[in-house]
Design a protein around this motif. Structure first.
Motif, mmCIF file in Angstrom:
data_model
loop_
_atom_site.group_PDB
_atom_site.id
_atom_site.type_symbol
_atom_site.label_atom_id
_atom_site.label_comp_id
_atom_site.label_asym_id
_atom_site.label_seq_id
_atom_site.Cartn_x
_atom_site.Cartn_y
_atom_site.Cartn_z
ATOM 1 N N UNK A 41 5.658 -5.477 -2.931
ATOM 2 C CA UNK A 41 7.097 -5.471 -2.581
ATOM 3 C C UNK A 41 7.739 -5.414 -1.305
ATOM 4 N N UNK A 42 8.564 -6.068 -0.690
ATOM 5 C CA UNK A 42 8.881 -5.650 0.790
ATOM 6 C C UNK A 42 9.281 -4.363 1.242
ATOM 7 N N UNK A 43 9.976 -3.502 0.273
ATOM 8 C CA UNK A 43 10.422 -2.278 0.764
ATOM 9 C C UNK A 43 9.163 -1.510 0.715
ATOM 10 N N UNK A 44 8.056 -1.675 -0.080
ATOM 11 C CA UNK A 44 6.830 -0.738 0.002
ATOM 12 C C UNK A 44 6.312 -1.130 1.380
ATOM 13 N N UNK A 45 5.982 -2.509 1.631
ATOM 14 C CA UNK A 45 5.445 -2.842 2.781
ATOM 15 C C UNK A 45 6.087 -2.327 4.051
ATOM 16 N N UNK A 46 7.438 -2.259 3.937
ATOM 17 C CA UNK A 46 8.164 -1.445 5.278
ATOM 18 C C UNK A 46 7.663 -0.241 5.266
ATOM 19 N N UNK A 47 8.005 0.588 4.223
ATOM 20 C CA UNK A 47 7.583 1.962 4.237
ATOM 21 C C UNK A 47 6.305 2.241 5.053
ATOM 22 N N UNK A 48 5.196 1.516 4.493
ATOM 23 C CA UNK A 48 3.799 1.615 4.983
ATOM 24 C C UNK A 48 3.709 1.156 6.374
ATOM 25 N N UNK A 49 4.619 0.219 6.693
ATOM 26 C CA UNK A 49 4.347 -0.113 8.269
ATOM 27 C C UNK A 49 5.100 0.819 9.231
ATOM 28 N N UNK A 50 6.420 1.320 8.530
ATOM 29 C CA UNK A 50 6.873 2.579 9.414
ATOM 30 C C UNK A 50 5.973 3.665 9.594
ATOM 31 N N UNK A 51 5.378 4.061 8.456
ATOM 32 C CA UNK A 51 4.687 5.297 8.234
ATOM 33 C C UNK A 51 3.276 5.137 9.081
#
Length: 74
Positions: A41-51
């Protein structure tokens, strides 16, 4: 899925493989999905990228600080 665990996995891959790091800088979403082998899911991918970006920045700052300590301790 534990996001912190996934961030650490990506950071490990990015730091040990310059080719993956280069790809991550250009296309982070594709790198994340390729490493995990699933469409997340996009929100999970974005959290991983930001982290991952935050952790890489902190690691870089830490290395610079260690290098500066060496300069001033001479």
């Amino acid at each position: 899925m534990d996001i912190k665990e996934q961030i650490n996995k990506v950071v490990e891959e990015v730091t040990k493989n310059p080719h993956i790091k280069e790809q991550f800088e250009k296309e982070p979403v594709q790198v994340i999905e390729k490493l995990f082998g699933v469409d997340l899911p996009d929100d999970m991918v974005m959290k991983i990228i930001d982290g991952v970006k935050a952790k890489l920045t902190l690691d870089g700052v830490s290395k610079v600080a260690d290098a500066l300590k060496g300069v001033f301790n001479k």
